[in-house]
Enzyme design. Sequence first.
Site: not given
Lengths: 267, 990
Positions: B238, B320, B322-324, B343, B475, B509, B551, B780
């Site tokens: 990641h 970005e 945020h799949n999982h 951010r 989160q 961030d 996080e 990317g």
Amino acid sequence: MLRALIVTTAGINCDQELAEAFQLVGAEPHFLHLKTLLAKPKRIEQFELIGLPGGFSYGDAVAAGRIAAQLMRRELYPAFVKAVERGVPIIAPCNGFQIAVQMGLLPGPATGEPWPSVAPQPIVALGDNQSARIIDKWVEVQVPSQTRCVWTAGLSADSHLQLLPIAHGEGRFMATSPSVVQGLESAGQIAIRYADHDNPNGSTDNIAGICDASGLVLGLMPHPERYTVWEHHPTWTRLPQSIRRSQPFGIQMFEKAAEHARSAAVL
Amino acid sequence: MTEVVYRVEVRPRSSSGDARGEAVYRQVSSSSPECVPQQINTASVFLVQGALTTAQMQRIADEILADPVTEVATLFAPGDSAASESVNEDEHATVSEIEVHPLPGVMDPDAQAVELAIASLLDQGVAVRTGRRFELVGLSETEAHSIAVRCLANPVIHAVHTHRYHPEIFASGAPYELAVNHVAISTLDEQSLLALSREAHLFLSLDEMKAIQQAYKQRGIEPREIELETLAQTWSEHCVHKTLKSIVRYEGAMPGTKVRPGHTIEDDGAIVIDNLLKSTVAAATHELIDEGIDWCLSVFVDNAGIIAFDEDHGVCFKVETHNHPSALEPYGGAATGIGGCIRDIIGTGLAAKPIAATDVFCVAPPDTQDVPAGCLPPRRILEQVVGGVRDYGNRMGIPTLNGTVWFDQNYVGNPLVFCGCVGVMPRDRCEGDAQLGDHIIALGGRTGRDGIHGATFSSAELTDSHADEFSHAVQIGNAVTEKQVLDAILEARDNPSEQGGCLFSAITDCGAGGFSSAVGEMGELIGATVDLERAPLKYDGLTPTEIWISEAQERMVLAVPKKNLARLQEICDANDVEMCDLGVFGNQNRELILRYHNTEVGRLSMQLLHEGIPNTVRHASWSKKEEEVSGTAFRQPDHLVDDLRTLLSDLNVASKQWIIRQYDHEVQGRSVVKPLVGPDGNGPSDAAVIRPVAGSDRGLAIANGLAVGWSKDPYMMALAGIDECVRNLVCVGADPARIAILDNFCWPSCDESETMGSLVHAAWGCYDASKAYRTPFISGKDSLHNQFTTEDGRTIRIPATLLISGFSLVQDVTSCVTMDAKRAGHCLIIVGQTTTQMGGSRALARWPDAWADTSIPEVDLKQGPATAHAVSTLITSGVVHAAHDCSDGGLLVAAAEMAFAGDIGLRLDVSDLPIEGTPSLHERLFAENPSRYLLEVAQEDLDRVQTHLGDLPWAVIGNFDETTALSLSDISFNVELKELRSAWLAPLEW
């Protein structure tokens, strides 16, 4: 130059476009955080125009505008009342409307009555949209001919130009009783309505915005500050070039208030 | 007075109606039609803990918690709740109660706001928790509970109660006592190293574990836990994109250009690529810059890429995934996805202001029956990811104005959530670097146990047990906190020069890896010393390691010269933003030194952290795929009206307005071309246009290209994605010579050489098309391991998915064009060629046996860019009244969209359509060849069209008329526009 106060706080996010609208009509915008105002309510006395912008104050926790209104009721209600008594036009779109209603500024006392010294309990509310969903779209609006609102009275345009954008989840206008609505109606305090076929949230009597008895304080769910140039219009690419000689409906409201503030010289 | 817990229930007055209850009822009946209650009543629940009298509590209930006009509050003193019963008018019906409360430690933003209001009302501090109550009429407790876990709560973040929840006292954490743990790895064999990597959720490979073992052996010590964790975060896929940056040894044929930088051919014919990303995507950009593109201000090095907008401003863009997290908790996952991307924009250069957001979702079709254990139903995923983006974006005041949704069965276990954000910044604020002696300042949210191991978890493959094992990686965001942080940071950035100018020398961030990644990156070249106990915590009991890698959301890290600390503190105080001084950048040996109350708990060399990761050789291959058997049952023209309706109702074509209308796409007051256009606001805009700078007529167009249908040929998918993105931008009036693009690769696990080979093909496609269209990549991101292993060991791999996002200058917004047809009498022209190739089309997906030629059409890298430029010139010359990209669904769908969006009849005649080969009528209407545009022009302007288009293939294919229908000449095809419109609107009108 007219000085316009724009009240910001956590979660308020339509302050910039409101400032730009004031600028377009020749007023100078000043941003003050609620914290600063609470410490020095007298700062309000320096301004000839006031805007309570839209957004999600304090995340709209509990209900839209509830927390901000609670923070303002005690310390700031009297300062706002003084500004109205001084003749200052105040505009409160969207979250600002929700706050104004709950902090006791709208609909205010009946014609001829004095403002109460402490913030009264609300008699109107902006509840969940009937669809229980946030909705973003442009709607057709109408200005009641008998309104006394200094922001809207006398404005009219062709129906395809007299539109305003809305973006809210809690904008359904309701009152404690039908007589409250009748009272507002007969006192000219309905400042703006949704067109009959374009009521987006189930508001009583198609009410989109109301004013106090003096006509100075306007609260409304639509966002006139987002309709200040022709490229804002949802189908501007279909409008003839000649349209550019006139002013979009949203900015006309600000022109009217600025004109009022100038002529009343609320200094 | 001792602290007690009161409970308040707030419900709508009967005169107001329960809109939320009705909405929940609709949701429940659509997701579990076999078990629908008669009615659902809802209430908000507030638990308030404090030294309060009943009278005080009654005041809180009446003045803060309930609206006197529309609601009633019921107060329960301690001990009262158990005895009370649910109220229902129909006394004979059973009422089952469900209460949904956040688990301890889960962010509850509303509760924080209520605490603030109570403090103002009573001048007294209290603690608040919120929850929601549902009364399901006519269902048994078991039925109600099953509905609760299916659509009212997510056990990852919620506790579900079947009675009134009223605790005696809130749970609280215990203070932490320091213990520094060493992990003995020096003697571990390979198997034990791998076991450690998996069990400690490090997700490092054997080579990486061995590199760490070796590094510590040399120093003669064992690593401490916090050091291992820091390495795992920093070396995670990641954070470091090790697959895309690896050396690749590729065996197979190479499509497209024959010479690419960084590629060497070995004696055995294999191609060795030194750093795949650098040799393809980034190489294209650097070559374009060398060839004279001078408007890229920052590429690939920062949180977002920046291009020049005008003399004074730059604009930046980041997308970005945020799949999982979204697979486990779609609402929180998507919200924190967009929050994190925002951010990134705030953390670009010396801070940009976010001005637009985008979102693309890839999910399984909502009617999917076979949902494996451990996966949420796809409809719920879509509803909740939309909700997450909506609530975060709207609250931040950032218009979400472009995006799409793609449905495919194989996203069932692993949905994709792409979140993008665009920002604007002064050109002299595009770069920043932490300086020796700068303080490490954290702004914003407090640190909690939420989001631990998000970076490593997202680098692993999902399995059916992940929901239990990784619930802590999920989160919940608080957008208002992030907005406050944004306000404070912009004020600090724009601090007047007479007061010292920008107050910080660098900013980034806290995303994946939390402080560990943020501080580790900023201090890479100079080192950093951190005092972890100074971080403000949400609750007691966090270990230094947890603080370091949490996080938790809404945190930014700034490098601030000492002289500016006081001014920054003032700004933070004025905006109600918490600021903390975590330590200092710069130390003698370029080390990362971690302390907790003056005890050293970790020490790592920046060299090991950033350069120690072993670079492995990955094997890639591409074998010739078997030709798919073509069908013979060709579609007959008499079905055409039905076929068109079917395609308009295809989920991948149908209107997404249910989603778009939930987003405030007008906030900030800068919209020029909205996502929905036309007199009834039904037309699907190809791109959005905004004005980034007040008072300027220069605009910015934002669009995307996504060609998942072409996934089996990943090289061509990349070309098609870029071509589509360019088409979308050009259609609204953007300048094709000023387009910058972004890549987001979402792939299944690349451990298999064929999958790695498909990634290589896509990267090659990116290089070739970026060069041909002269559209530099500026940023990317990749997300690999997107696959799901079911209970019974079956692996569901997502289709290889490449999202291209792009933005471009619009020289003058007043000349923008929208896609809705404008006037009867005008004609419709097509630019671009149509073939018999049906590969990748919706028509092929729908009627697999109906087509003779199922090959994927090629993107012509000469003609594609030439067409884009020619069409753009036509648009700026003012002869185009409407322009629409011809893509998903083909020509007939695109033409129908233009007609019903503008409410203007259209008679088509495709006999002169520019073709190659001999496409049948159905192929002409439904093929999805790239580089095609539909344009509305006046008859009298056709000569000018010819002048501008020159040799490019184009033809008049129809006339807009006074009818209210779409018709085709020569055959009996005539259908009312309103029928087509409703076919297109209906499927996703939830």
